[in-house]
Design a protein around this motif. Structure first.
Motif, PDB file in Angstrom:
ATOM      1  N   ILE A  72     -17.211  -5.906 -10.718  1.00  0.00           N
ATOM      2  CA  ILE A  72     -16.088  -5.733  -9.799  1.00  0.00           C
ATOM      3  C   ILE A  72     -15.852  -4.257  -9.513  1.00  0.00           C
ATOM      4  CG2 ILE A  72     -13.575  -5.957  -9.578  1.00  0.00           C
ATOM      5  CD1 ILE A  72     -13.836  -8.600 -11.168  1.00  0.00           C
ATOM      6  N   LYS A  73     -15.867  -3.458 -10.574  1.00  0.00           N
ATOM      7  CA  LYS A  73     -15.624  -2.023 -10.397  1.00  0.00           C
ATOM      8  C   LYS A  73     -16.728  -1.365  -9.574  1.00  0.00           C
ATOM      9  CE  LYS A  73     -13.183  -1.664 -14.825  1.00  0.00           C
ATOM     10  NZ  LYS A  73     -13.264  -1.146 -16.223  1.00  0.00           N
ATOM     11  N   SER A  74     -17.972  -1.754  -9.817  1.00  0.00           N
ATOM     12  CA  SER A  74     -19.085  -1.145  -9.084  1.00  0.00           C
ATOM     13  C   SER A  74     -19.070  -1.537  -7.614  1.00  0.00           C
ATOM     14  CB  SER A  74     -20.422  -1.534  -9.722  1.00  0.00           C
ATOM     15  OG  SER A  74     -20.675  -2.918  -9.570  1.00  0.00           O
ATOM     16  N   ASP A  75     -18.471  -2.692  -7.288  1.00  0.00           N
ATOM     17  CA  ASP A  75     -18.377  -3.144  -5.908  1.00  0.00           C
ATOM     18  C   ASP A  75     -17.155  -2.574  -5.184  1.00  0.00           C
ATOM     19  OD1 ASP A  75     -20.673  -4.627  -6.125  1.00  0.00           O
ATOM     20  OD2 ASP A  75     -19.644  -6.528  -6.505  1.00  0.00           O
ATOM     21  N   THR A  76     -16.314  -1.846  -5.926  1.00  0.00           N
ATOM     22  CA  THR A  76     -15.100  -1.258  -5.362  1.00  0.00           C
ATOM     23  C   THR A  76     -15.325   0.226  -5.125  1.00  0.00           C
ATOM     24  OG1 THR A  76     -13.734  -2.859  -6.575  1.00  0.00           O
ATOM     25  CG2 THR A  76     -12.628  -0.871  -5.758  1.00  0.00           C
ATOM     26  N   PRO A  77     -15.134   0.732  -3.908  1.00  0.00           N
ATOM     27  CA  PRO A  77     -15.379   2.147  -3.646  1.00  0.00           C
ATOM     28  C   PRO A  77     -14.674   3.095  -4.611  1.00  0.00           C
ATOM     29  CG  PRO A  77     -15.178   1.004  -1.573  1.00  0.00           C
ATOM     30  CD  PRO A  77     -14.875  -0.011  -2.651  1.00  0.00           C
ATOM     31  N   LEU A  78     -13.460   2.770  -5.038  1.00  0.00           N
ATOM     32  CA  LEU A  78     -12.754   3.641  -5.979  1.00  0.00           C
ATOM     33  C   LEU A  78     -13.197   3.436  -7.429  1.00  0.00           C
ATOM     34  CD1 LEU A  78      -9.102   3.788  -4.579  1.00  0.00           C
ATOM     35  CD2 LEU A  78     -10.880   5.545  -4.496  1.00  0.00           C
ATOM     36  N   ARG A  79     -14.107   2.484  -7.660  1.00  0.00           N
ATOM     37  CA  ARG A  79     -14.772   2.292  -8.955  1.00  0.00           C
ATOM     38  C   ARG A  79     -13.820   1.982 -10.115  1.00  0.00           C
ATOM     39  NH1 ARG A  79     -18.392   2.043  -5.838  1.00  0.00           N
ATOM     40  NH2 ARG A  79     -20.467   2.960  -5.999  1.00  0.00           N
ATOM     41  N   ARG A  80     -12.761   1.252  -9.816  1.00  0.00           N
ATOM     42  CA  ARG A  80     -11.843   0.848 -10.895  1.00  0.00           C
ATOM     43  C   ARG A  80     -11.028  -0.351 -10.446  1.00  0.00           C
ATOM     44  NH1 ARG A  80      -6.532   2.319  -9.884  1.00  0.00           N
ATOM     45  NH2 ARG A  80      -6.169   3.976  -8.351  1.00  0.00           N
ATOM     46  N   LEU A  81     -10.322  -0.955 -11.400  1.00  0.00           N
ATOM     47  CA  LEU A  81      -9.350  -1.979 -11.078  1.00  0.00           C
ATOM     48  C   LEU A  81      -8.061  -1.313 -10.595  1.00  0.00           C
ATOM     49  CD1 LEU A  81      -9.737  -4.263 -14.238  1.00  0.00           C
ATOM     50  CD2 LEU A  81     -10.792  -4.616 -11.996  1.00  0.00           C
ATOM     51  N   GLY A  82      -7.317  -2.029  -9.792  1.00  0.00           N
ATOM     52  CA  GLY A  82      -5.996  -1.545  -9.414  1.00  0.00           C
ATOM     53  C   GLY A  82      -4.994  -1.814 -10.525  1.00  0.00           C
ATOM     54  N   THR A  83      -3.819  -1.229 -10.406  1.00  0.00           N
ATOM     55  CA  THR A  83      -2.759  -1.456 -11.384  1.00  0.00           C
ATOM     56  C   THR A  83      -1.630  -2.257 -10.747  1.00  0.00           C
ATOM     57  OG1 THR A  83      -1.472   0.535 -10.865  1.00  0.00           O
ATOM     58  CG2 THR A  83      -3.300   0.762 -12.456  1.00  0.00           C
ATOM     59  N   VAL A  84      -0.900  -2.947 -11.593  1.00  0.00           N
ATOM     60  CA  VAL A  84       0.271  -3.688 -11.132  1.00  0.00           C
ATOM     61  C   VAL A  84       1.248  -2.749 -10.443  1.00  0.00           C
ATOM     62  CG1 VAL A  84       2.304  -4.939 -11.949  1.00  0.00           C
ATOM     63  CG2 VAL A  84       0.035  -5.535 -12.823  1.00  0.00           C
ATOM     64  N   GLU A  85       1.402  -1.550 -10.990  1.00  0.00           N
ATOM     65  CA  GLU A  85       2.350  -0.585 -10.432  1.00  0.00           C
ATOM     66  C   GLU A  85       1.968  -0.192  -9.005  1.00  0.00           C
ATOM     67  OE1 GLU A  85       2.713  -0.867 -14.647  1.00  0.00           O
ATOM     68  OE2 GLU A  85       0.939  -0.363 -13.439  1.00  0.00           O
ATOM     69  N   GLU A  86       0.670  -0.109  -8.725  1.00  0.00           N
ATOM     70  CA  GLU A  86       0.232   0.263  -7.378  1.00  0.00           C
ATOM     71  C   GLU A  86       0.586  -0.813  -6.360  1.00  0.00           C
ATOM     72  OE1 GLU A  86      -3.537   3.225  -8.246  1.00  0.00           O
ATOM     73  OE2 GLU A  86      -3.778   1.080  -8.628  1.00  0.00           O
ATOM     74  N   VAL A  87       0.496  -2.062  -6.756  1.00  0.00           N
ATOM     75  CA  VAL A  87       0.918  -3.151  -5.872  1.00  0.00           C
ATOM     76  C   VAL A  87       2.433  -3.122  -5.703  1.00  0.00           C
ATOM     77  CG1 VAL A  87       0.959  -5.645  -5.512  1.00  0.00           C
ATOM     78  CG2 VAL A  87      -1.047  -4.563  -6.553  1.00  0.00           C
ATOM     79  N   ALA A  88       3.148  -2.939  -6.805  1.00  0.00           N
ATOM     80  CA  ALA A  88       4.614  -2.948  -6.770  1.00  0.00           C
ATOM     81  C   ALA A  88       5.167  -1.840  -5.882  1.00  0.00           C
ATOM     82  CB  ALA A  88       5.170  -2.821  -8.184  1.00  0.00           C
ATOM     83  N   GLU A  89       4.508  -0.695  -5.849  1.00  0.00           N
ATOM     84  CA  GLU A  89       4.966   0.413  -4.993  1.00  0.00           C
ATOM     85  C   GLU A  89       4.901   0.029  -3.521  1.00  0.00           C
ATOM     86  OE1 GLU A  89       6.410   3.252  -5.536  1.00  0.00           O
ATOM     87  OE2 GLU A  89       6.359   3.136  -7.715  1.00  0.00           O
ATOM     88  N   VAL A  90       3.847  -0.665  -3.125  1.00  0.00           N
ATOM     89  CA  VAL A  90       3.718  -1.096  -1.727  1.00  0.00           C
ATOM     90  C   VAL A  90       4.804  -2.114  -1.390  1.00  0.00           C
ATOM     91  CG1 VAL A  90       2.225  -2.234  -0.054  1.00  0.00           C
ATOM     92  CG2 VAL A  90       1.260  -0.596  -1.670  1.00  0.00           C
ATOM     93  N   VAL A  91       5.048  -3.048  -2.307  1.00  0.00           N
ATOM     94  CA  VAL A  91       6.090  -4.050  -2.077  1.00  0.00           C
ATOM     95  C   VAL A  91       7.461  -3.382  -1.979  1.00  0.00           C
ATOM     96  CG1 VAL A  91       7.247  -6.086  -3.026  1.00  0.00           C
ATOM     97  CG2 VAL A  91       4.758  -5.874  -3.191  1.00  0.00           C
ATOM     98  N   ALA A  92       7.718  -2.408  -2.846  1.00  0.00           N
ATOM     99  CA  ALA A  92       9.000  -1.704  -2.800  1.00  0.00           C
ATOM    100  C   ALA A  92       9.185  -0.988  -1.466  1.00  0.00           C
ATOM    101  CB  ALA A  92       9.094  -0.707  -3.958  1.00  0.00           C
ATOM    102  N   PHE A  93       8.113  -0.394  -0.957  1.00  0.00           N
ATOM    103  CA  PHE A  93       8.187   0.252   0.356  1.00  0.00           C
ATOM    104  C   PHE A  93       8.525  -0.764   1.438  1.00  0.00           C
ATOM    105  CE2 PHE A  93       5.695   0.984   4.277  1.00  0.00           C
ATOM    106  CZ  PHE A  93       6.431   2.042   4.795  1.00  0.00           C
TER     107      PHE A  93
END
Length: 245
Positions: free
Chosen positions: A202-223
């Motif tokens: 999964i990480k190798s198939d993702t350009p940023l080479r990592r998993l996302g975090t719950v906090e990163e999703v929550a920030e978008v929802v808060a916006f």
């Protein structure tokens, strides 16, 4: 967003809990909805209150309309009408389509789509009457690209796109917005329990080479829940590390 009342379905754990706690840091009144994880829901309430918000945990199975209507009554008694609804509750029943039972198909669509229908219809009048009502649906990258063994889940998550865009048109008459967030692979308990070889792929198939975090999703929802997003509606916002580039 201070003192706004926010309902987050399926928020005793995972992405839903991250969203609920993020709202707490904004000083919101947060409704932590759960189906069976009462202990985890109460822990989320404590975390929200420690962060400066107010919160209650309310048990309701989103597939049960009467249960959702009882949740509305409890929310109204405690906080009044609702300003923000986040349809986050979801499950997966992964199996190859050729082996999938009708029950495995139905239960996933029931939670994601019937659940969103029940909750949105139940709180629709609140959102329409609010000063800047916000409907935010949580979908998935799988709704766009499909995923092996997840025909039911991919179908349900794809359905959230059309649901969001239609509600955006209808809520616009009331000055309210509807948007959708489509996370990629996020470091929740479910993903972390995958075999290392799968996570590495999964990480190798993702350009940023990592998993996302719950906090990163929550920030978008808060916006999207805030006044800063007041001219954004009907959108699907990807939070996936560039996975579909």
């Amino acid at each position: 967003m201070q003192q706004k009342t926010c309902v987050v379905t399926g928020s005793s754990r995972g992405i839903g809990r991250g969203i609920a706690e993020r709202f707490g840091r904004e000083g919101c009144n947060v409704v932590v909805n759960y189906r069976g994880s009462a202990g985890e829901a109460e822990e989320a309430v404590e975390a929200i209150e420690e962060a400066g918000g107010s919160a209650i945990a309310v048990q309701a199975d989103v597939t049960d309309l009467e249960g959702v209507e009882r949740m509305r009554e409890e929310v109204h008694e405690t906080f009044g009408t609702v300003d923000v609804l986040v349809n986050n509750a979801g499950i997966n029943q992964d199996v190859l389509f050729s082996e999938m039972s009708h029950e495995e198909w139905d239960v996933v669509l029931d939670v994601h789509l019937d659940g969103a229908f029940h909750c949105t219809q139940t709180f629709y009048d609140d959102l329409a009457a609010a000063d800047g009502g916000r409907l935010i649906n949580i979908s998935s990258i799988v709704g766009k690209g499909g995923n092996f063994g997840q025909a039911n889940y991919a179908t349900a998550k794809a359905g959230m796109f059309g649901f969001t865009r239609t509600l955006a048109l209808e809520l616009a008459r009331e000055g309210a917005t509807a948007n959708c967030v489509a996370p990629g692979f996020i470091a929740t308990q479910m993903v972390e329990e995958l075999p290392d070889r799968i996570k590495d792929r999964i990480k190798s198939d993702t350009p940023l080479r990592r998993l996302g975090t719950v906090e990163e999703v929550a920030e978008v929802v808060a916006f999207l829940a805030s006044d800063h997003s007041s001219f954004i509606t009907g959108e699907v916002i990807d939070v996936n590390g560039g996975k579909d580039l």
